[in-house]
Design an enzyme around this catalytic site. Structure first.
Site, PDB file in Angstrom:
ATOM      1  N   ALA A  23       0.844  -1.199   0.000  1.00 15.69           N
ATOM      2  CA  ALA A  23       0.000   0.000   0.000  1.00 15.69           C
ATOM      3  C   ALA A  23       0.873   1.241   0.000  1.00 15.69           C
ATOM      4  O   ALA A  23       1.363   1.680   1.039  1.00 15.69           O
ATOM      5  CB  ALA A  23      -0.932  -0.016   1.208  1.00 15.69           C
TER       6      ALA A  23
ATOM      7  N   THR B 100       0.231   4.051  -2.847  1.00 16.66           N
ATOM      8  CA  THR B 100      -0.516   5.162  -3.455  1.00 16.66           C
ATOM      9  C   THR B 100      -1.646   5.651  -2.558  1.00 16.66           C
ATOM     10  O   THR B 100      -2.361   4.858  -1.949  1.00 16.66           O
ATOM     11  CB  THR B 100      -1.101   4.738  -4.812  1.00 16.66           C
ATOM     12  OG1 THR B 100      -0.048   4.230  -5.624  1.00 16.66           O
ATOM     13  CG2 THR B 100      -1.755   5.916  -5.506  1.00 16.66           C
ATOM     14  N   GLU B 101      -1.795   6.973  -2.501  1.00 12.15           N
ATOM     15  CA  GLU B 101      -2.857   7.597  -1.702  1.00 12.15           C
ATOM     16  C   GLU B 101      -3.714   8.491  -2.588  1.00 12.15           C
ATOM     17  O   GLU B 101      -3.255   8.960  -3.635  1.00 12.15           O
ATOM     18  CB  GLU B 101      -2.255   8.438  -0.570  1.00 12.15           C
ATOM     19  CG  GLU B 101      -1.474   7.633   0.435  1.00 12.15           C
ATOM     20  CD  GLU B 101      -0.936   8.499   1.570  1.00 12.15           C
ATOM     21  OE1 GLU B 101      -0.313   7.949   2.475  1.00 12.15           O
ATOM     22  OE2 GLU B 101      -1.135   9.733   1.532  1.00 12.15           O
TER      23      GLU B 101
ATOM     24  N   GLY C 194      -0.601  10.308  -6.077  1.00 15.25           N
ATOM     25  CA  GLY C 194      -0.084   9.725  -7.305  1.00 15.25           C
ATOM     26  C   GLY C 194       1.350   9.241  -7.153  1.00 15.25           C
ATOM     27  O   GLY C 194       1.654   8.471  -6.254  1.00 15.25           O
TER      28      GLY C 194
ATOM     29  N   GLU D 114      10.943  -4.393 -10.480  1.00 16.97           N
ATOM     30  CA  GLU D 114       9.505  -4.209 -10.657  1.00 16.97           C
ATOM     31  C   GLU D 114       9.188  -3.715 -12.070  1.00 16.97           C
ATOM     32  O   GLU D 114       8.248  -4.199 -12.721  1.00 16.97           O
ATOM     33  CB  GLU D 114       8.978  -3.209  -9.622  1.00 16.97           C
ATOM     34  CG  GLU D 114       7.478  -2.975  -9.712  1.00 16.97           C
ATOM     35  CD  GLU D 114       6.974  -1.987  -8.675  1.00 16.97           C
ATOM     36  OE1 GLU D 114       5.859  -1.461  -8.853  1.00 16.97           O
ATOM     37  OE2 GLU D 114       7.699  -1.727  -7.680  1.00 16.97           O
ATOM     38  N   ARG D 115       9.982  -2.773 -12.553  1.00 19.77           N
ATOM     39  CA  ARG D 115       9.744  -2.244 -13.898  1.00 19.77           C
ATOM     40  C   ARG D 115      10.100  -3.259 -14.973  1.00 19.77           C
ATOM     41  O   ARG D 115       9.442  -3.330 -16.018  1.00 19.77           O
ATOM     42  CB  ARG D 115      10.508  -0.928 -14.062  1.00 19.77           C
ATOM     43  CG  ARG D 115       9.858   0.192 -13.271  1.00 19.77           C
ATOM     44  CD  ARG D 115      10.705   1.411 -13.084  1.00 19.77           C
ATOM     45  NE  ARG D 115       9.943   2.410 -12.327  1.00 19.77           N
ATOM     46  CZ  ARG D 115      10.463   3.467 -11.736  1.00 19.77           C
ATOM     47  NH1 ARG D 115      11.788   3.677 -11.800  1.00 19.77           N
ATOM     48  NH2 ARG D 115       9.712   4.314 -11.062  1.00 19.77           N
TER      49      ARG D 115
ATOM     50  N   THR E 212       4.815   6.050 -14.446  1.00 16.84           N
ATOM     51  CA  THR E 212       4.247   6.379 -15.747  1.00 16.84           C
ATOM     52  C   THR E 212       5.336   6.500 -16.812  1.00 16.84           C
ATOM     53  O   THR E 212       6.533   6.615 -16.500  1.00 16.84           O
ATOM     54  CB  THR E 212       3.481   7.710 -15.684  1.00 16.84           C
ATOM     55  OG1 THR E 212       4.416   8.757 -15.372  1.00 16.84           O
ATOM     56  CG2 THR E 212       2.378   7.686 -14.639  1.00 16.84           C
TER      57      THR E 212
END
Length: 381
Positions: free
Chosen positions: A125, A127-128, A132, A244-245, A367
Site C-alpha cells: 500500500a 498510493t494515496e 499519485g 519491478e519495472r 508512468t
C-alpha cells in the site's frame, strides 16, 4: 529471433504452467471477470506447482530459487494464455522481495511459510488519494507508542487489497528535512482493529485483479511488524524498482506477443469481400510492422533479463525497457483490435481483453513520463 535467456529447467516449468493454465484458469476467465476477482483458493492451487514460493528458501517451504527468470516464466505463460491470475505477480514480484531482503529471522519464520503456500497473500500500500507518483508527499502516518505503531490514513489503487492477509503499508513515521526520509514499512495483518477495506474499484481492464481502497483508523501495529529499519522505506522501495519495472516490461512484451498471435489467426480465417483478410496488402504490411516491433521488444527484454541476472541492470536501463515495451504494447493492441473490426470491441474476443489490460502498463510502476524523466536525467539533462 531465437531466445537464449532460458534453459531446459525453465522450459520444463513453463510446460507445467501451460497445462495448469489451460485446464484450471482459461475456462473460468469470463466467470472470474464478472466476479471482479479470482477465487481465493486459486492461490493455494498455484502454490502446489511451486509458483508462490519460487524464491522462498527451502526451510520456509519454498523452492529456494535465486533467479528471477522463473518469475518471468510465470508472467509470460499467463500472458500467452490470455489470462490474468488476480494479484499473483504483486505477491511474488513486488512484495516478496521486501520480505526476503528486510524481514528479521522471526518475521520470515512467521510469514514466509504461509506466503509460499498461498495461505498468506500479500499486497503493498503506497498510493494515496491525491498523491499519485509523489511517494514522499504521502499523508498516512504512524506514531510510535510503547505498545506499537498507531497507524492512520488511507490508500487507494491497491492491487490485491481485498484478498491479501498481509499488507505492507508505507507510512510517515517522522518528518526530517529530506522529505524522502522518515518513511517506514509496517505490515498490517488481517483482523487488526481499525483496519478496513473499501469496495473493489471498477476498472477498465485487469478485471480479475481485485483493486481496492484501504483505511487505517488508529490501527495498532506491533513493533514486531516493522519491516526493515525505521525511516528507510524510500530507500528500500527504490532498490526494487528496477526489478519491478522489468517485470512490467516482461508482461507487456508477452501480452503483445499474445495479441499478435490471436490477430494473425483471426485474419487468416476471416473473409472480407470474398477474400481472406490476410490476403490484403494493408493487413500484410500492418502485421509485418507489428512483428518487427515485437521482435525488437523481445531482444530488449531478454538483454535486460540477462543484465538483471548478472546484477547489472541499472535504473535508467530498466526505465528504457519499460518505456519501450509498454508503449509498443499500446500501439500494437490498438492496431490488432482495428484488424478485428467490430468483433475486436466485444469482450468475448481475446483482443478486447488484451486491449483493455494493456492501458495500465504505461501508468503503474511509474508512468511513461516518469520513465522519460529518469532516462533524461541519466543523459545529463
Amino acid at each position: 529471433m531465437q531466445r537464449t535467456v532460458y534453459g531446459p529447467e525453465h522450459e520444463a516449468f513453463a510446460e507445467a504452467l501451460r497445462a495448469f493454465l489451460t485446464n484450471e484458469v482459461v475456462p473460468h476467465m469470463a466467470e472470474w471477470e464478472d466476479a471482479g476477482a479470482v477465487p481465493r483458493n486459486l492461490y493455494r492451487q498455484v502454490a502446489k506447482i511451486g509458483v508462490t514460493g519460487i524464491q522462498v528458501p527451502a526451510e520456509y517451504g519454498g523452492a529456494g530459487e535465486r533467479s528471477f527468470l522463473f518469475n518471468c516464466v510465470v508472467t509470460e505463460q499467463i500472458a500467452y494464455a490470455r489470462a490474468t491470475l488476480g494479484a499473483l505477480r504483486v505477491h511474488t514480484d513486488v512484495v516478496m522481495p521486501y520480505v526476503m531482503s528486510y524481514a528479521t529471522a522471526e518475521q520470515k519464520a512467521r510469514w514466509l511459510p504461509g506466503m509460499a503456500a498461498g495461505e498468506l497473500m500479500s499486497a503493498i500500500a503506497m498510493t494515496e488519494p491525491g498523491t499519485g507518483s509523489d511517494l514522499a508527499g504521502m499523508a498516512t502516518t504512524a506514531r510510535r507508542t510503547d505498545e506499537g505503531w498507531v497507524l492512520n490514513g488511507a490508500k487507494t489503487f491497491i492491487s490485491g487489497g481485498s484478498q491479501a492477509e498481509l499488507i505492507v503499508v508505507v507510512a510517515r513515521t517522522s518528518r526530517p528535512e529530506d522529505r524522502r526520509g522518515g518513511l517506514s514499512l509496517l505490515v498490517v495483518e488481517e483482523g487488526m482493529p481499525g483496519f478496513a477495506r473499501g469496495k473493489n474499484l471498477k476498472k477498465l481492464g485487469l478485471l480479475t485483479q481485485d483493486t481496492s481502497e484501504l483505511f487505517f483508523d488508529d490501527v495498532l501495529v506491533p513493533h514486531a511488524n516493522l519491516l526493515g529499519e525505521e525511516g528507510k522505506a524510500f530507500q528500500y522501495l527504490a532498490s526494487n524498482l528496477a526489478q519491478e519495472r522489468l517485470s512490467i516490461a516482461v508482461n507487456a512484451q508477452a501480452q503483445a506477443v499474445a495479441a499478435l498471435e490471436v490477430t494473425l489467426a483471426y485474419v487468416k480465417q476471416r473473409s472480407v469481400f470474398g477474400k481472406p483478410l490476410a490476403g490484403f496488402q494493408n493487413t500484410k504490411f500492418v502485421l509485418a510492422d507489428l512483428e518487427t516491433q515485437v521482435t525488437a521488444g523481445q531482444v530488449l527484454v531478454d538483454r535486460a533479463l540477462a543484465d538483471h541476472e548478472a546484477g547489472a541492470l541499472s535504473a535508467p536501463d530498466a526505465a528504457k525497457v519499460k518505456l519501450f515495451c509498454t508503449e509498443m504494447q499500446g500501439r500494437l493492441v490498438d492496431a490488432c483490435l482495428q484488424l478485428h473490426g467490430g468483433y475486436g470491441y466485444v469482450r468475448e474476443y481475446d483482443i478486447c481483453r488484451l486491449y483493455a489490460d494493456a492501458r495500465v502498463t504505461r501508468i503503474y510502476g511509474g508512468t511513461s513520463e516518469v520513465m522519460k524523466s529518469i532516462i533524461a536525467k541519466s543523459m545529463g539533462l
